[in-house]
Scaffold this active site. Structure first.
Site, PDB file in Angstrom:
ATOM      1  N   ILE A  35      44.184  34.731  39.521  1.00 45.43           N
ATOM      2  CA  ILE A  35      44.961  34.056  40.566  1.00 45.43           C
ATOM      3  C   ILE A  35      46.324  34.714  40.696  1.00 45.43           C
ATOM      4  O   ILE A  35      47.094  34.776  39.741  1.00 45.43           O
ATOM      5  CB  ILE A  35      45.147  32.548  40.242  1.00 45.43           C
ATOM      6  CG1 ILE A  35      43.784  31.868  40.044  1.00 45.43           C
ATOM      7  CG2 ILE A  35      45.930  31.856  41.357  1.00 45.43           C
ATOM      8  CD1 ILE A  35      43.887  30.419  39.578  1.00 45.43           C
ATOM      9  N   LYS A  36      46.616  35.197  41.890  1.00 49.40           N
ATOM     10  CA  LYS A  36      47.940  35.782  42.142  1.00 49.40           C
ATOM     11  C   LYS A  36      48.863  34.618  42.522  1.00 49.40           C
ATOM     12  O   LYS A  36      49.110  34.354  43.692  1.00 49.40           O
ATOM     13  CB  LYS A  36      47.819  36.829  43.261  1.00 49.40           C
ATOM     14  CG  LYS A  36      48.827  37.934  43.136  1.00 49.40           C
ATOM     15  CD  LYS A  36      48.489  39.097  44.024  1.00 49.40           C
ATOM     16  CE  LYS A  36      49.717  39.915  44.335  1.00 49.40           C
ATOM     17  NZ  LYS A  36      50.479  40.377  43.186  1.00 49.40           N
ATOM     18  N   SER A  37      49.321  33.917  41.493  1.00 44.30           N
ATOM     19  CA  SER A  37      50.066  32.680  41.732  1.00 44.30           C
ATOM     20  C   SER A  37      51.564  32.922  41.629  1.00 44.30           C
ATOM     21  O   SER A  37      52.009  33.972  41.161  1.00 44.30           O
ATOM     22  CB  SER A  37      49.655  31.627  40.712  1.00 44.30           C
ATOM     23  OG  SER A  37      50.324  31.858  39.493  1.00 44.30           O
TER      24      SER A  37
END
Ligand code: PMP
Length: 286
Positions: free
Chosen positions: A150-152
């Site tokens: 996840i590119k959070s």
């Protein structure tokens, strides 16, 4: 003329693109983002980046009020409104403003914005000389904690590693997972080259599914270079003939020093050079 930012459906001057202090993206790191480049007036791998953005949003149950098609159009619109042919693009979907407290239900409407701007990574000579990295003391997040897929907006794990590398006089950090397998750099994927075969860690070892990583794997295949996804240890990196990193920001860059060990001949190796050239041709193809 002021830079234009796409801010929740409208292009506004950069100075007017302001986020509330109650935004859960800011308060809790609750949101997702992308990093994309445009080359020669065309956004590179737009579909793949927007797909990843929406996959990441789905993973954290964040419902973007815009469709993927609308976001793609907005990205193109932001690039052209600023008159860019080559630029870096940063779409963000934040949980949006809401009452205090981490419960996402307190923030009823996510905030979406898109920045198109220039980004400065490394000076040109580093693409010849290569960068130096040190192994980080910070372990990559467990994939069942804050998934590394996840590119959070939670980039602290990556930031701490980058900061540590800077303190050690290196350009970036090699980050290992809890098993000691190499995951990636602070914000770029890695590939070793040994006896003509290129190897990159599998996603399960704690790396992002990089769009550049995928492009390089395809380009390697086309060039007849064998490419495998396999766990690698620090030892594999130390004894590699070549080592390089890939990412939208860094593009493809050789890594010629790891923990004070020189890799290969201490400059971009032959396979890295071939892939750098193939990549630069590929991104500018119509
Ligand atoms: N890993 C991490 C943690 C990143 O933030 C990035 C940059 N998006 C990458 C790898 C490289 O991915 P991409 O090639 O899609 O930019």
């Amino acid at each position: 003329m002021s830079l234009k930012v796409w801010f929740d459906g409208q292009l506004v001057d950069k100075e007017k693109a302001i986020v509330s202090v109650y935004d859960h993206g800011l308060l809790y790191g609750d949101g997702v983002f992308e990093g994309i480049r445009a080359y020669s007036g065309r956004v590179f791998e737009l579909d793949a980046h927007v797909r990843r953005l929406f996959d990441c949003a789905k993973a954290i149950r964040l419902n973007c009020p815009y469709s993927p098609e609308q976001i793609k159009a907005a990205i193109n619109e932001t690039v052209s409104a600023n008159g860019f042919t080559d630029c870096y693009i940063r779409p963000v979907i934040s949980r949006g403003p809401g009452d205090l407290g981490i419960d996402p239900r307190k923030a009823p409407r996510p905030l979406t914005f898109i920045i198109a701007d220039q980004i400065v990574m490394y000076p040109k000579e580093m693409y010849e000389k290569g960068i130096a990295v040190v192994t980080s003391s910070w372990t990559r997040n467990l994939i069942n904690a804050t998934s590394t897929r996840i590119k959070s907006l939670n980039y602290l794990n990556n930031i701490m590693a980058k900061q540590e590398a800077g303190d050690a006089g290196a350009h970036d950090a090699l980050v290992l997972n809890h098993l000691g397998h190499v995951s990636e750099l602070s914000a770029a994927n890695v590939f070793t080259v040994r006896d003509g075969v290129i190897t990159t860690p599998p996603l399960i070892d704690g790396c992002l599914e990089g769009v550049t990583r995928n492009a390089i794997m395809k380009l390697a295949g086309k060039a007849g270079i064998r490419c495998v996804e396999q766990s690698i240890s620090r030892f594999d990196v130390y004894v590699a003939d070549e080592f390089f990193a890939t990412g939208t920001g860094v593009e493809v860059i050789p890594i010629t020093q790891v923990d004070q060990r020189q890799i290969g001949a201490g400059q971009a190796g032959p396979i890295t050079r071939r892939l750098v050239e193939a990549f630069h041709n590929h991104v500018r193809e119509g």
